[in-house]
Design a protein around this motif. Structure first.
Motif, PDB file in Angstrom:
ATOM      1  N   LEU A 220     -10.711  -9.943 -54.995  1.00  0.00           N
ATOM      2  CA  LEU A 220     -10.466  -8.656 -54.919  1.00  0.00           C
ATOM      3  C   LEU A 220      -8.935  -8.252 -54.606  1.00  0.00           C
ATOM      4  O   LEU A 220      -8.389  -8.475 -53.494  1.00  0.00           O
ATOM      5  N   PRO A 221      -8.196  -7.726 -55.596  1.00  0.00           N
ATOM      6  CA  PRO A 221      -6.507  -7.311 -55.411  1.00  0.00           C
ATOM      7  C   PRO A 221      -6.311  -6.477 -54.384  1.00  0.00           C
ATOM      8  O   PRO A 221      -5.308  -6.651 -53.551  1.00  0.00           O
ATOM      9  N   ARG A 222      -7.138  -5.391 -54.402  1.00  0.00           N
ATOM     10  CA  ARG A 222      -6.808  -4.134 -53.560  1.00  0.00           C
ATOM     11  C   ARG A 222      -7.863  -3.596 -52.917  1.00  0.00           C
ATOM     12  O   ARG A 222      -8.730  -3.436 -53.530  1.00  0.00           O
ATOM     13  N   LEU A 223      -7.851  -3.626 -51.601  1.00  0.00           N
ATOM     14  CA  LEU A 223      -8.976  -2.985 -50.775  1.00  0.00           C
ATOM     15  C   LEU A 223      -8.165  -1.669 -50.136  1.00  0.00           C
ATOM     16  O   LEU A 223      -7.176  -1.667 -49.669  1.00  0.00           O
ATOM     17  N   ARG A 224      -8.898  -0.638 -50.242  1.00  0.00           N
ATOM     18  CA  ARG A 224      -8.412   0.791 -49.793  1.00  0.00           C
ATOM     19  C   ARG A 224      -9.444   1.333 -48.969  1.00  0.00           C
ATOM     20  O   ARG A 224     -10.644   1.330 -49.068  1.00  0.00           O
ATOM     21  N   ILE A 225      -9.151   2.016 -47.581  1.00  0.00           N
ATOM     22  CA  ILE A 225     -10.105   2.776 -46.944  1.00  0.00           C
ATOM     23  C   ILE A 225      -9.540   4.206 -46.833  1.00  0.00           C
ATOM     24  O   ILE A 225      -8.429   4.688 -47.029  1.00  0.00           O
ATOM     25  N   SER A 226     -10.751   5.190 -46.979  1.00  0.00           N
ATOM     26  CA  SER A 226     -10.422   6.637 -47.179  1.00  0.00           C
ATOM     27  C   SER A 226     -10.300   7.119 -45.659  1.00  0.00           C
ATOM     28  O   SER A 226      -9.982   6.494 -44.706  1.00  0.00           O
ATOM     29  N   SER A 227     -10.476   8.449 -45.539  1.00  0.00           N
ATOM     30  CA  SER A 227     -10.007   9.104 -44.349  1.00  0.00           C
ATOM     31  C   SER A 227     -10.780   8.536 -42.879  1.00  0.00           C
ATOM     32  O   SER A 227     -11.683   8.233 -42.869  1.00  0.00           O
ATOM     33  N   ILE A 228      -9.799   8.342 -41.998  1.00  0.00           N
ATOM     34  CA  ILE A 228     -10.196   7.603 -40.688  1.00  0.00           C
ATOM     35  C   ILE A 228     -10.037   8.503 -39.402  1.00  0.00           C
ATOM     36  O   ILE A 228      -9.078   9.442 -39.636  1.00  0.00           O
ATOM     37  N   ASP A 229     -10.654   8.315 -38.331  1.00  0.00           N
ATOM     38  CA  ASP A 229     -10.387   8.971 -37.035  1.00  0.00           C
ATOM     39  C   ASP A 229      -9.522   8.054 -36.374  1.00  0.00           C
ATOM     40  O   ASP A 229      -9.855   6.900 -35.932  1.00  0.00           O
ATOM     41  N   SER A 230      -8.240   8.182 -36.355  1.00  0.00           N
ATOM     42  CA  SER A 230      -7.451   6.992 -35.617  1.00  0.00           C
ATOM     43  C   SER A 230      -7.793   6.606 -34.031  1.00  0.00           C
ATOM     44  O   SER A 230      -7.478   5.643 -33.936  1.00  0.00           O
ATOM     45  N   ILE A 231      -8.086   7.503 -33.299  1.00  0.00           N
ATOM     46  CA  ILE A 231      -8.560   7.131 -31.954  1.00  0.00           C
ATOM     47  C   ILE A 231      -9.700   6.181 -32.031  1.00  0.00           C
ATOM     48  O   ILE A 231      -9.973   5.557 -30.975  1.00  0.00           O
ATOM     49  N   GLU A 232     -10.437   6.003 -33.194  1.00  0.00           N
ATOM     50  CA  GLU A 232     -11.468   5.032 -33.144  1.00  0.00           C
ATOM     51  C   GLU A 232     -11.206   3.790 -33.840  1.00  0.00           C
ATOM     52  O   GLU A 232     -11.998   2.803 -34.102  1.00  0.00           O
ATOM     53  N   VAL A 233      -9.970   3.406 -34.290  1.00  0.00           N
ATOM     54  CA  VAL A 233      -9.395   2.410 -34.875  1.00  0.00           C
ATOM     55  C   VAL A 233      -9.653   1.364 -33.983  1.00  0.00           C
ATOM     56  O   VAL A 233      -9.091   1.153 -32.921  1.00  0.00           O
ATOM     57  N   ASP A 234     -10.216   0.027 -34.430  1.00  0.00           N
ATOM     58  CA  ASP A 234     -10.277  -1.113 -33.567  1.00  0.00           C
ATOM     59  C   ASP A 234      -9.398  -2.037 -33.626  1.00  0.00           C
ATOM     60  O   ASP A 234      -8.601  -1.827 -34.919  1.00  0.00           O
TER      61      ASP A 234
END
Length: 417
Positions: A220-234
């Motif tokens: 897989l060349p590119r993986l993208r993530i859509s909208s996130i809640d920054s306070i929950e980033v692990d």
């Protein structure tokens, strides 16, 4: 008889689910129907849904009009009362093959007009898997649905239900199929993406899923993530940002506001310093990272000084791509009962935020001139950089391919290669 016509309003997830409905309706043999997949995020979204339904009825007087989506889930009686509407189905029902089989065989309208169950009772994600929704270059994979949070302005949990996740193994297998079919980029989507895994055994985090995908799908060349809640980033997601070049350096943040008191009244889980700190940390780990954000203008009780804190946040969080939402009261939400801001002030503040965003976009584009970029072609004359910036091409390129370019200039909100 003709194939069903679909109209999608609202978010990317709705668009994803429309593709699933197209497949299921085709399998069921449904004909001569118009399906409207609605959005409920604001009162304006519901008004536009009703407007669209009336227009489609005028244009398709002999077709059956079926209404579904979040607005149908939260306000089924509103749509059932419309003379233009033949059937109303909920967000759970729209993702079930039996629903479409029933609609295809019910030629005389014998079934109930409203088929909307209690969304809060749903504990699993739907079993649909769409191999390749999107363009030939980019596919979207739904890994999560619903939301456990109760922001005071938001009706979406009542349209989508509580958070539930797709198992990592299922996600990986789907992405492997997409890569085998030639997709060069996959986008992970969901209603509250950073809550992925909380309902699964051992409660994995979104970062665990991202690392697993990148490890188990090496082609897989590119993986993208859509909208996130920054306070929950692990921690693992931060590690992926730092170490995985195949994870695209563009994050869209659900910030909503830049003033601490308004954030508390919104019942958000972060403060402005949390947002600033996250952006600083992510930028330190990945200097080429760009950020977008959702920001609401004119939330109830918002003063000019509090609005200015949102305006300042555009610079302080180095935001490039803004989604600005003028606040409109949503019946059934706590914010609708709070003291409202004058509509003219809301419109003016939203315009100032958009102007600030436009200046940030211009600055970003100017900084790219002369730089090398890898661009994924969405059509023969337009592609996107890893930071999701549009690039225009005079000479046609191969759709779906990743090409190496040097940016020669800009035109409007696009770069020129």
């Amino acid at each position: 008889m003709t194939a069903p016509r679909f109209t999608t309003l609202g978010c990317r997830l709705n668009a994803y689910e429309t593709e699933a409905m197209k497949e299921m309706s085709r399998e069921a043999g449904l004909e001569n129907a118009v399906i409207v997949n609605t959005c409920a995020v604001t009162s304006e979204a519901v008004r536009k849904a009703r407007q669209e339904i009336r227009r489609l009825r005028r244009e398709n007087p002999e077709a059956r009009v079926i209404v579904t989506g979040c607005a149908a889930q939260t306000e089924p009686d509103t749509f059932a009362a419309m003379d233009e509407v033949d059937s109303v189905i909920g967000n759970t029902e729209k993702m079930q093959r039996d629903t479409w089989a029933g609609l295809a065989t019910d030629f005389v309208g014998e079934t109930e007009k409203v088929c909307v169950d209690d969304i809060m009772s749903v504990t699993e994600t739907a079993g649909h898997l769409i191999d390749g929704f999107g363009t030939r270059s980019r596919a979207y994979v739904q890994v999560q649905n619903g939301c456990d949070h109760r922001c005071t302005f938001c009706i979406i949990p009542y349209g989508r239900g509580n958070s539930r996740s797709v198992a990592a193994g299922v996600v990986v297998d789907q992405i492997k199929r997409l890569v085998a079919r030639g997709y060069n980029e996959v986008v992970l989507t969901g209603v509250d993406l950073t809550s992925w895994g909380a309902d699964l055994p051992s409660q994995p985090k979104l970062g665990d899923l991202v690392m697993r995908i990148l490890k188990l799908v090496p082609d897989l060349p590119r993986l993208r993530i859509s909208s996130i809640d920054s306070i929950e980033v692990d921690e693992n997601l931060m590690q992926a940002i730092a170490t995985e070049p195949r994870l695209m350096p563009h994050l869209h943040l659900s910030l909503q506001h830049g003033d601490d008191l308004i954030l508390k009244r919104m019942k958000r889980r972060h403060l402005r310093d949390d947002a600033i700190r996250f952006v600083e940390d992510a930028s330190r780990l990945r200097p080429e990272m760009t950020f977008g954000a959702d920001i609401i203008a004119g939330f109830p009780t918002e003063t000019e000084a509090q609005f200015d804190n949102s305006l300042k946040l555009v610079e302080e969080c180095d935001l490039t791509w803004l989604h600005v939402f003028p606040y409109s009261p949503r019946p059934g939400t706590p914010a609708a009962r709070m003291p409202q801001v004058d509509g003219r002030a809301i419109k003016a503040r939203a315009a100032r935020l958009r102007d600030a965003g436009a200046r940030r976009v211009s600055r970003h584009l100017e900084a790219q001139v002369g730089r090398a970029h890898r661009v994924l072609m969405e059509n023969p004359h337009m592609g996107r950089t890893e930071q999701f910036t549009e690039v225009a091409f005079d000479a046609p390129q191969t759709e779906g391919e990743i090409v190496d370019v040097t940016i020669a200039g800009r035109t409007g909100d696009r770069l020129v290669a």
